[in-house]
Design an enzyme around this catalytic site. Sequence first.
Site, PDB file in Angstrom:
ATOM      1  N   GLY A 177       2.884   2.161  10.763  1.00 22.37           N
ATOM      2  CA  GLY A 177       3.836   3.258  10.597  1.00 22.37           C
ATOM      3  C   GLY A 177       4.569   3.631  11.875  1.00 22.37           C
ATOM      4  N   GLU A 236      -5.031  -5.072  10.567  1.00 24.53           N
ATOM      5  CA  GLU A 236      -3.983  -4.074  10.762  1.00 24.53           C
ATOM      6  C   GLU A 236      -4.216  -3.362  12.088  1.00 24.53           C
ATOM      7  OE1 GLU A 236      -2.180  -2.748   6.729  1.00 24.53           O
ATOM      8  OE2 GLU A 236      -3.844  -1.434   7.204  1.00 24.53           O
ATOM      9  N   GLY A 242       3.027  -1.208   4.241  1.00 26.09           N
ATOM     10  CA  GLY A 242       3.065   0.228   3.963  1.00 26.09           C
ATOM     11  C   GLY A 242       4.486   0.667   3.646  1.00 26.09           C
ATOM     12  N   GLY A 243       5.158   1.236   4.632  1.00 27.40           N
ATOM     13  CA  GLY A 243       6.481   1.827   4.435  1.00 27.40           C
ATOM     14  C   GLY A 243       7.457   0.938   3.680  1.00 27.40           C
ATOM     15  N   GLU A 296      -6.625   4.581   8.083  1.00 24.99           N
ATOM     16  CA  GLU A 296      -6.424   5.999   7.781  1.00 24.99           C
ATOM     17  C   GLU A 296      -7.690   6.608   7.168  1.00 24.99           C
ATOM     18  OE1 GLU A 296      -2.770   5.329   5.655  1.00 24.99           O
ATOM     19  OE2 GLU A 296      -1.865   4.736   7.558  1.00 24.99           O
ATOM     20  N   SER A 346       3.797  -2.251  10.287  1.00 25.58           N
ATOM     21  CA  SER A 346       5.259  -2.333  10.455  1.00 25.58           C
ATOM     22  C   SER A 346       5.820  -3.702  10.078  1.00 25.58           C
ATOM     23  CB  SER A 346       5.669  -1.949  11.884  1.00 25.58           C
ATOM     24  OG  SER A 346       5.323  -0.600  12.140  1.00 25.58           O
ATOM     25  N   ASN A 391       0.867  -1.186   0.000  1.00 27.99           N
ATOM     26  CA  ASN A 391       0.000   0.000   0.000  1.00 27.99           C
ATOM     27  C   ASN A 391       0.900   1.232   0.000  1.00 27.99           C
ATOM     28  OD1 ASN A 391      -1.793   2.031   0.459  1.00 27.99           O
ATOM     29  ND2 ASN A 391      -2.464   1.328   2.484  1.00 27.99           N
ATOM     30  N   TRP A 392       0.991   1.861  -1.160  1.00 25.17           N
ATOM     31  CA  TRP A 392       1.917   2.994  -1.291  1.00 25.17           C
ATOM     32  C   TRP A 392       1.369   4.265  -0.622  1.00 25.17           C
ATOM     33  CZ3 TRP A 392       3.960   2.858  -7.104  1.00 25.17           C
ATOM     34  CH2 TRP A 392       4.658   1.659  -7.292  1.00 25.17           C
ATOM     35  N   LYS A 393       0.121   4.234  -0.241  1.00 29.59           N
ATOM     36  CA  LYS A 393      -0.526   5.404   0.398  1.00 29.59           C
ATOM     37  C   LYS A 393      -0.293   6.655  -0.462  1.00 29.59           C
ATOM     38  CE  LYS A 393      -0.149   3.042   4.786  1.00 29.59           C
ATOM     39  NZ  LYS A 393      -0.037   3.101   6.246  1.00 29.59           N
ATOM     40  N   HIS A 434      -9.413   1.053   5.274  1.00 29.54           N
ATOM     41  CA  HIS A 434      -8.118   1.255   5.917  1.00 29.54           C
ATOM     42  C   HIS A 434      -8.299   2.195   7.112  1.00 29.54           C
ATOM     43  CE1 HIS A 434      -3.961   2.363   6.620  1.00 29.54           C
ATOM     44  NE2 HIS A 434      -3.636   1.275   5.954  1.00 29.54           N
TER      45      HIS A 434
HETATM   46  P1  13P Z   1       3.262   0.239   7.648  1.00 35.76           P
HETATM   47  O1  13P Z   1       3.778  -1.034   7.037  1.00 35.76           O
HETATM   48  O2  13P Z   1       3.987   1.455   7.189  1.00 35.76           O
HETATM   49  O3  13P Z   1       3.159   0.131   9.147  1.00 35.76           O
HETATM   50  O4  13P Z   1       1.753   0.432   7.111  1.00 35.76           O
HETATM   51  C1  13P Z   1       0.875  -0.626   7.168  1.00 35.76           C
HETATM   52  C2  13P Z   1      -0.354  -0.243   6.433  1.00 35.76           C
HETATM   53  O5  13P Z   1      -1.081   0.627   6.832  1.00 35.76           O
HETATM   54  C3  13P Z   1      -0.628  -0.934   5.162  1.00 35.76           C
HETATM   55  O6  13P Z   1      -1.900  -0.666   4.704  1.00 35.76           O
END
Ligand code: 13P
Length: 246
Positions: free
Chosen positions: A169, A163, A230-231, A93, A209, A9-11, A91
């Site tokens: 993050g 999640e 994510g990251g 977020e 993470s 997920n590149w956000k 998600h």
């Molecule tokens: P991180 O891997 O950066 O913690 O993010 C997870 C995430 O929200 C994937 O959708």
Amino acid sequence: MRKKIVAGNWKMNLNKSDAHILYKNLESKSYPNDVEVIIAPASIYLDSFSNASKVSISSQDVSANDNGAFTGEFSAEMLSSMNLRFAIVGHSERRTFHKESDLLIFQKVKMLLKHGITPIFCCGESLSDRESKNHFNIVKSQLSQILTMLSKKEFSKVVVAYEPVWAIGTGLTADPQDAQDMHSFIRGLISEAFGSEASELTSILYGGSCKPSNSRELFSMKDIDGGLIGGASLDSESFESIVNSF
Ligand code: 13P
């Protein structure tokens, strides 16, 4: 055998040129045949990746509405017309910053299924939920609409992503056994709703993470079928290494 999936997920990251470099790097790698590798770039780039062959492309969201006067949104029909097979919904977020309710997320799931797109349905508790030992109840209530209002056939298309919000993050990863306990709990809820065969066929991903140093241990857990990253998905080497940790 249920499907193993690793989704990046590149956000809201990467300008156009950096997004293309990362995409090209990921397309140049080889992945295990039995792992579905997915990337979810920002929606404005989706169409430019439609020729992908090594990775599948996912949207990060979708509108709950059919086409019409909804400025700034994009519909499931539009995603389907670009041959997209996946879309992330719910998600944390989106739940936090856009105040998305369980009902709205359910409507998005319905819309995706109507257009033949697999929803990657996210759920997960906050830190205070976990500290107050309310995490199982929270996740159960987040899942309640899709478990009670979808048909078994509809649900068979859904991928679940657990999640924990406190792990996203932050660098804090759920202890693999704690993650396994939640995944097993979710599988149990699916079994109650749709039977054990359906629950055994549902892919449940872990996100929060997840990185090369912990993915192997997480993915070795019985009920963890992959990750939503994510990251670490913004770096092609890290992402490849997570995929190959299966
Ligand atoms: P991180 O891997 O950066 O913690 O993010 C997870 C995430 O929200 C994937 O959708």
